[in-house]
Design a protein around this motif. Structure first.
Motif, mmCIF file in Angstrom:
data_model
loop_
_atom_site.group_PDB
_atom_site.id
_atom_site.type_symbol
_atom_site.label_atom_id
_atom_site.label_comp_id
_atom_site.label_asym_id
_atom_site.label_seq_id
_atom_site.Cartn_x
_atom_site.Cartn_y
_atom_site.Cartn_z
ATOM 1 N N ALA A 19 0.826 -1.211 0.000
ATOM 2 C CA ALA A 19 0.000 0.000 0.000
ATOM 3 C C ALA A 19 0.860 1.261 0.000
ATOM 4 O O ALA A 19 0.617 2.202 -0.772
ATOM 5 C CB ALA A 19 -0.933 -0.017 1.211
ATOM 6 N N TYR A 20 1.872 1.287 0.877
ATOM 7 C CA TYR A 20 2.732 2.484 0.951
ATOM 8 C C TYR A 20 3.562 2.660 -0.317
ATOM 9 O O TYR A 20 3.748 3.792 -0.788
ATOM 10 C CB TYR A 20 3.647 2.396 2.174
ATOM 11 N N LYS A 23 1.243 3.983 -3.024
ATOM 12 C CA LYS A 23 0.881 5.376 -2.751
ATOM 13 C C LYS A 23 1.969 6.330 -3.237
ATOM 14 O O LYS A 23 1.691 7.450 -3.679
ATOM 15 C CB LYS A 23 0.641 5.568 -1.252
ATOM 16 N N ASP A 71 -3.067 7.177 7.251
ATOM 17 C CA ASP A 71 -2.067 7.512 6.231
ATOM 18 C C ASP A 71 -2.653 7.503 4.821
ATOM 19 O O ASP A 71 -2.058 8.055 3.887
ATOM 20 C CB ASP A 71 -0.894 6.529 6.296
ATOM 21 N N PHE A 72 -3.820 6.871 4.675
ATOM 22 C CA PHE A 72 -4.466 6.792 3.362
ATOM 23 C C PHE A 72 -5.808 7.525 3.341
ATOM 24 O O PHE A 72 -6.649 7.290 2.474
ATOM 25 C CB PHE A 72 -4.647 5.321 2.965
ATOM 26 N N VAL A 233 -7.508 -0.933 0.735
ATOM 27 C CA VAL A 233 -6.684 0.281 0.701
ATOM 28 C C VAL A 233 -5.572 0.135 -0.336
ATOM 29 O O VAL A 233 -5.319 1.041 -1.144
ATOM 30 C CB VAL A 233 -6.086 0.564 2.096
ATOM 31 N N GLN A 237 -4.784 2.136 -4.073
ATOM 32 C CA GLN A 237 -3.525 2.789 -4.456
ATOM 33 C C GLN A 237 -2.997 2.252 -5.778
ATOM 34 O O GLN A 237 -2.005 2.750 -6.300
ATOM 35 C CB GLN A 237 -2.462 2.569 -3.367
ATOM 36 N N LYS A 479 5.628 -0.653 6.555
ATOM 37 C CA LYS A 479 5.834 0.783 6.310
ATOM 38 C C LYS A 479 7.316 1.130 6.324
ATOM 39 O O LYS A 479 7.791 1.916 5.484
ATOM 40 C CB LYS A 479 5.094 1.603 7.379
#
Length: 490
Positions: A19-20, A23, A71-72, A233, A237, A479
């Motif tokens: 996810a990170y 993003k 964070d999202f 999530v 992204q 993360k």
């Protein structure tokens, strides 16, 4: 610069990393050997109408989960309803039971009834634990741990003594409480960190704050709702998920991973994140490119494996809470069987989770969903007859506690899961269930590194690297590794 990145495995650390990374604008592909995401936190449904979470069931440190979604630009409530359990859980001793209430104020009353002066001692303990939680979960655990210099800061230096890094958890708890029952209640959370309270740093009293003070929660629909939410999530992204895809080899050229062999096909990527078992991942590399050899892993202290039973019971079980800890026997005897004798315990402790007490959706009406877990040493022979022997013991103790008779005859669905299953499904070293123990010698910089020392585009995440075992640490681990990759310019 946009990179094409592969993530191996879709457990919590893999979902988080994916996810990170997406993003940040990368083209991210997750490869999962099973037909669903979640890793150890998978879920299965059977025809009779039972829904079983396969792994994690303690929803602690809710702020860490909320931090991920924040964070999202979203929150857990956008995906599932989170229920605060009251009591949080029940602990069964040989001569009495203790309910741990939802509020800390009520818990002080419980402590005072057991030991005069324990309420004020609990207040002091939790004040210190809160400090450790705020420093530990915000500063310590977010470091990539390349070297000790990362921990040199005025704030951390000022806090060092208060973190009690060099005091054992057992010694620390004994400073506050005389009652053995209260000590056991306070020591219980660190069992999931994978070592005896004698060998865990007192800093991990932060677990008591993260559990008892912040509360024990349950996502309606099961713990798997957290997996589904994180996957959603990640997909928003732009992450691509590929299921039933087994990574068979990590191929290298010019000190980089050149491509992955997946289901006999070739896939090229700019970087690879292994959320899969660390030791297994390295067996996919030629030996010269591995961070650690077999001797390294043999010397490590692993968190326990587990004997698990998923049971469908065809009637309700009276007097059983959502979470119940059966601690009628000596804690140290069981722990010694895991870490010293490495044998099946003679007088085991175990944990029972009955989510149908809270959630009507996980069992048919008038029936119960029962999950039993007994920690044990890794690498054990776990043939069916041994599993069944311990099931009979656990059922007998549940019968004694609840007053129900002949529970065995009321089982309409049964599935066991143990050491060999963890090895087969997750390539877990020794069949471990929780990763590496958080002993002082396996903390921070002393854990396996998140980056490959010889291949500049291969990284590792999950419970065998920083920050350690558990759902919140795994989310943080994802993360951390994503940020390390994002920092790379080309």
């Amino acid at each position: 610069m946009k990179k094409k990145i592969a993530v191996i495995g879709s457990g919590f650390s893999g979902l988080s990393a994916a996810a990170y990374l997406a993003k940040a604008g990368n083209d991210v592909h997750v490869f999962e050997k099973h037909d669903q995401s979640g890793g150890r936190a998978r879920q299965f449904t059977i025809e009779q109408g039972y829904v079983f979470d396969m792994g994690p069931s303690w929803y602690w440190m809710p702020d860490i989960m909320e931090g991920f979604f924040a964070d999202f630009g979203c929150k857990t409530a956008d995906f599932f309803e989170l229920v605060s359990l009251n009591p949080q859980f029940e602990m069964i001793f040989s001569d009495e039971k203790i309910d741990v209430p939802e509020s800390l104020a009520e818990l002080k009353t419980v402590f005072e009834k057991i030991e005069k002066g324990a309420a004020s001692q609990l207040q002091k303990f939790m004040q210190s634990a809160k400090f450790k939680y705020e420093i530990g979960m915000k500063d310590f655990v977010n470091k990539p741990c390349h070297n000790w210099a990362e921990f040199i800061s005025p704030k951390i230096a000022k806090s060092a003594l208060k973190l009690d890094l060099l005091t054992s958890f057992r010694t620390y708890v004994a400073r506050y409480f005389k009652s053995q029952k209260l000590r056991t209640l306070m020591e219980f959370p660190v069992i999931f960190l994978g070592a005896s309270p004698k060998n865990i740093p007192a800093m991990y009293s932060l677990m008591n704050y993260g559990g008892y003070a912040l509360g024990t929660h349950y996502p309606l629909g099961g713990f798997y709702q957290l997996v589904l939410a994180m996957k959603s999530v990640a997909e928003k992204q732009g992450v691509h998920f590929h299921f039933n895809k087994t990574v068979e080899r990590i191929n290298t050229q010019n000190d980089k991973v050149s491509y992955l062999t997946i289901n006999d096909e070739k896939y090229e990527f700019d970087a690879v994140v292994a959320s899969s078992d660390y030791q297994h991942t390295e067996t996919l590399l030629d030996a010269p490119y591995r961070n650690y050899n077999d001797d390294y892993w043999k010397k490590k202290t692993f968190a326990p494996s587990s004997l698990i039973f998923y049971l469908g019971i065809n009637e309700t079980i009276p007097n059983l809470k959502h979470h119940t800890l059966f601690f009628e026997n000596e804690l140290d005897e069981h722990i010694d069987c895991i870490y010293k004798g490495k044998k099946w315990p003679e007088k085991p402790l175990f944990y029972a989770c009955c989510p149908s007490k809270t959630d009507d959706s996980v069992a048919p009406e008038g029936k119960e969903n029962l999950f039993l877990l007994m920690p044990l040493a890794i690498g054990m022979n776990d043939e069916e007859c041994i599993r069944e022997k311990y099931l009979a013991q656990m059922l007998s103790r549940i019968e004694k506690h609840t007053g129900i008779s002949d529970l065995q005859s009321k089982i309409e669905y049964k599935r066991s899961y143990c050491v060999s299953d963890f090895m087969a499904d997750y390539n877990a070293y020794g069949g471990n269930a929780y990763g590496l123990a958080n002993t002082l010698g396996q903390t921070a910089v002393l854990k396996p590194k998140i980056s490959n020392k010889k291949l500049r585009n291969l990284f590792y995440t999950g419970q065998l690297t920083v920050p350690g075992p558990g759902v919140p640490p795994s989310i943080i681990s994802g993360k951390i590794v994503a940020n390390e990759i994002i920092k790379i310019k080309n």
